[in-house]
Design an enzyme around this catalytic site. Structure first.
Site, PDB file in Angstrom:
ATOM      1  N   TYR A  51       0.889  -1.160  -0.107  1.00  0.00           N
ATOM      2  CA  TYR A  51      -0.258   0.080   0.122  1.00  0.00           C
ATOM      3  C   TYR A  51       0.994   1.147  -0.165  1.00  0.00           C
ATOM      4  O   TYR A  51       2.005   1.381   0.828  1.00  0.00           O
ATOM      5  CB  TYR A  51      -0.888   0.154   1.228  1.00  0.00           C
ATOM      6  CG  TYR A  51      -2.381  -0.224   0.881  1.00  0.00           C
ATOM      7  CD1 TYR A  51      -3.018   0.626   0.043  1.00  0.00           C
ATOM      8  CD2 TYR A  51      -2.988  -1.521   1.662  1.00  0.00           C
ATOM      9  CE1 TYR A  51      -4.191   0.453  -0.438  1.00  0.00           C
ATOM     10  CE2 TYR A  51      -4.496  -1.509   1.040  1.00  0.00           C
ATOM     11  CZ  TYR A  51      -4.933  -0.782   0.408  1.00  0.00           C
ATOM     12  OH  TYR A  51      -6.296  -1.155   0.090  1.00  0.00           O
ATOM     13  N   GLU A  53      -0.568   4.898  -0.251  1.00  0.00           N
ATOM     14  CA  GLU A  53      -1.248   6.067  -0.421  1.00  0.00           C
ATOM     15  C   GLU A  53      -0.093   7.136  -0.339  1.00  0.00           C
ATOM     16  O   GLU A  53       0.582   7.470   0.553  1.00  0.00           O
ATOM     17  CB  GLU A  53      -2.176   6.431   0.720  1.00  0.00           C
ATOM     18  CG  GLU A  53      -3.499   5.694   0.516  1.00  0.00           C
ATOM     19  CD  GLU A  53      -3.344   4.232   1.206  1.00  0.00           C
ATOM     20  OE1 GLU A  53      -2.370   3.750   1.692  1.00  0.00           O
ATOM     21  OE2 GLU A  53      -4.657   3.708   1.458  1.00  0.00           O
ATOM     22  N   ASP A 197      -7.500  14.189 -24.286  1.00  0.00           N
ATOM     23  CA  ASP A 197      -7.564  12.904 -23.979  1.00  0.00           C
ATOM     24  C   ASP A 197      -6.926  12.115 -25.189  1.00  0.00           C
ATOM     25  O   ASP A 197      -7.558  12.154 -26.038  1.00  0.00           O
ATOM     26  CB  ASP A 197      -8.947  12.582 -23.761  1.00  0.00           C
ATOM     27  CG  ASP A 197      -9.079  11.101 -23.330  1.00  0.00           C
ATOM     28  OD1 ASP A 197      -8.234  10.296 -23.656  1.00  0.00           O
ATOM     29  OD2 ASP A 197     -10.198  10.639 -22.769  1.00  0.00           O
ATOM     30  N   THR A 223      -4.643   6.491 -21.556  1.00  0.00           N
ATOM     31  CA  THR A 223      -4.488   5.231 -20.734  1.00  0.00           C
ATOM     32  C   THR A 223      -3.473   4.766 -21.287  1.00  0.00           C
ATOM     33  O   THR A 223      -2.640   5.435 -22.163  1.00  0.00           O
ATOM     34  CB  THR A 223      -5.569   4.255 -21.388  1.00  0.00           C
ATOM     35  OG1 THR A 223      -5.805   4.125 -22.917  1.00  0.00           O
ATOM     36  CG2 THR A 223      -7.112   4.514 -20.753  1.00  0.00           C
ATOM     37  N   LYS A 226      -3.342   1.077 -25.023  1.00  0.00           N
ATOM     38  CA  LYS A 226      -4.051   0.962 -26.107  1.00  0.00           C
ATOM     39  C   LYS A 226      -2.699   1.009 -27.061  1.00  0.00           C
ATOM     40  O   LYS A 226      -1.931   0.325 -27.187  1.00  0.00           O
ATOM     41  CB  LYS A 226      -4.872   2.260 -26.414  1.00  0.00           C
ATOM     42  CG  LYS A 226      -6.165   1.943 -25.447  1.00  0.00           C
ATOM     43  CD  LYS A 226      -7.319   3.162 -25.774  1.00  0.00           C
ATOM     44  CE  LYS A 226      -8.526   2.951 -24.962  1.00  0.00           C
ATOM     45  NZ  LYS A 226      -8.501   3.664 -24.001  1.00  0.00           N
ATOM     46  N   ARG A 232      -2.787  -2.268 -18.296  1.00  0.00           N
ATOM     47  CA  ARG A 232      -4.088  -1.352 -18.112  1.00  0.00           C
ATOM     48  C   ARG A 232      -3.710  -0.391 -17.056  1.00  0.00           C
ATOM     49  O   ARG A 232      -3.500  -0.732 -15.789  1.00  0.00           O
ATOM     50  CB  ARG A 232      -5.334  -2.307 -17.760  1.00  0.00           C
ATOM     51  CG  ARG A 232      -5.637  -3.107 -18.721  1.00  0.00           C
ATOM     52  CD  ARG A 232      -6.974  -3.987 -18.443  1.00  0.00           C
ATOM     53  NE  ARG A 232      -7.998  -3.275 -18.869  1.00  0.00           N
ATOM     54  CZ  ARG A 232      -8.482  -3.043 -20.323  1.00  0.00           C
ATOM     55  NH1 ARG A 232      -7.847  -3.857 -21.141  1.00  0.00           N
ATOM     56  NH2 ARG A 232      -9.299  -2.080 -20.621  1.00  0.00           N
TER      57      ARG A 232
HETATM   58  N1  DSN Z   1     -13.224   1.172 -24.001  1.00  0.00           N
HETATM   59  C1  DSN Z   1     -12.255   2.304 -24.839  1.00  0.00           C
HETATM   60  C2  DSN Z   1     -12.337   1.954 -26.128  1.00  0.00           C
HETATM   61  O1  DSN Z   1     -12.556   0.783 -26.526  1.00  0.00           O
HETATM   62  O2  DSN Z   1     -12.334   2.943 -27.025  1.00  0.00           O
HETATM   63  C3  DSN Z   1     -12.819   3.518 -24.432  1.00  0.00           C
HETATM   64  O3  DSN Z   1     -12.517   4.060 -23.214  1.00  0.00           O
END
Ligand code: DSN
Length: 413
Positions: A51, A53, A197, A223, A226, A232
């Site tokens: 942990y 924090e 974003d 994120t 991707k 993730r």
């Molecule tokens: N779920 C993602 C996507 O597939 O684009 C976006 O958050």
């Protein structure tokens, strides 16, 4: 995974089945990818036991000698890769990262502007069913009806009329490059905070394929799993003047202890993304998407905006007389995995929309080239024209498996 196999054979078996699915199928969901073995290894470590924090040098529990170093490396790598003053690598994914932006800059009831969800935007940019549309006053902008592209004059007009406190740029289903400088100019004109974003295109930004919003935006979220090809997770980058507000919004406002195993894996992925190979990877993602788009167009598919500048393609099936859902299901059965998606000005409902969304990050990670893109388009053409034909789907599923066996994905045996 000997221990898992002996202790919990059910979960072990399901993980192995998912591994096989990821090996045997052509994965075209544009937000998915394959991480490296090194990223997977960092994710599955004892760091999950701790942990932490707080932030490096100022934690609420002792025993942070190692975690502080790991989180500092992750943040330093993020800052250097994107050219940002400040990085926060603690958010659990993209939606919590975006929620932190709201908490850092807005009060409940303030006005926010973002790309409408059915026009390719994201839930958290003010869509009515998400916390963002429920807590804040949302005035979404849509695409130009004729070009189906962002219309910066129209966005400026809405901003001048509605005077939002926050403007989002960024999308989940928009196949064209976004002009972050144009958004920044609009935000300055109306005195709004500008947030970009880049969850979908972070890898393309790092690879130099798309404009980096960091010099223009007050805050950038992404994120990490991707096109960036990490675990993730989420990242927030911002100007020094906003660092305290962002950090406070993540902890203690929104989250407790960060997922340290993920932080370590993000650090590994950011190191990978700073290599020359990653630049090649990013340019290959776009090249593959263009070949796939051109082949689909030649086969009579209607593509939103007529093509792509990035990693994704949005097919409008209206001219074929079908909706996206049954076609996506038939393609999955044939070993080609994508998702049904709304198209701009869609007449159909979100759960049974008119479009299909495809992307090339995962197939590029496994080394597929132009010829494979042409073959994928040919299979899609066959499936769409006869999508209830079980023997056709079975034949293609076998051919897909054979092709996939020649392109082992990274991270998997
Ligand atoms: N779920 C993602 C996507 O597939 O684009 C976006 O958050």
């Amino acid at each position: 995974m000997e221990h898992l196999k002996n202790q919990d054979p059910d979960i072990y078996r399901l993980i192995k089945e998912e591994e096989k699915r990821q090996i045997d199928k052509i994965r075209l969901i544009p937000s998915e990818n394959y991480t490296s073995k090194a990223v997977l290894e960092a994710t599955g470590t004892v760091l999950t036991n701790k942990y932490s924090e707080g932030y490096a040098g100022k934690r609420y529990y002792e025993g942070q000698q190692i975690i502080d170093q790991i989180e500092t490396i992750a943040n330093d790598r993020a800052k250097s890769l994107f050219g940002a003053d400040h990085a926060n690598s603690q958010t659990l994914s993209g939606s919590p990262a975006n929620m932190a932006v709201y908490y850092a800059f807005l009060e409940a009831g303030d006005t926010v502007m973002g790309q409408s969800l059915p026009h390719g935007g994201h839930l958290t940019h003010g869509w009515k069913v998400s916390f963002s549309g429920r807590t804040y006053q949302s005035v979404p902008y849509i695409l130009n009806e004729k070009t189906r592209r962002l219309d910066y004059d129209q966005i400026r007009d809405i901003a001048k009329k509605e005077r939002p406190k926050l403007i989002w740029a960024g999308a989940s289903a928009y196949p064209r490059e976004i002009d972050f400088k144009a958004f920044s100019d609009i935000a300055k004109e109306v005195g709004a905070v500008f947030a970009a974003d880049i969850a979908h295109i972070a890898g393309l930004v790092v690879g130099g394929e798309h404009q980096n919003p960091v010099p223009y935006a007050d805050v950038v979220t992404t994120t990490t799993h991707k096109t960036l090809r990490g675990p993730r997770g989420g990242l927030i980058l911002c100007r020094e003047e906003h660092a305290k507000a962002i950090d406070r919004a993540v902890f203690p406002t929104l989250q407790g202890g960060p997922h340290n195993h993920t932080t370590a894996a993000i650090a590994v992925a950011l190191k990978e993304a700073s290599s020359p190979d990653f630049k090649t990877y990013a340019s290959q993602i776009v090249k593959k998407a263009k070949v796939l788009a051109e082949t689909l167009l030649a086969d009579g598919f209607d593509l939103v905006t007529g093509g792509t500048d990035n990693h994704l393609i949005l097919i409008d099936l209206t001219n074929k007389g079908f909706s996206g859902r049954p076609i996506a299901k038939a393609l999955d059965q044939a070993g080609i995995v994508c998702n049904a998606n709304s198209v701009p000005f869609d007449q159909r409902k979100p759960f049974d929309p008119s479009g299909l969304r495809l992307g090339t990050p995962a197939v590029t990670s496994r080394g597929m080239k132009e010829n494979e893109m042409k073959q994928i388009a040919a299979w899609m053409h066959e499936v769409v024209n006869d999508y209830t034909n079980e023997s056709l789907l079975g034949r293609i599923e076998k051919e897909v498996r054979d092709l996939c066996s020649q392109f082992p994905p990274p991270g998997l045996s």
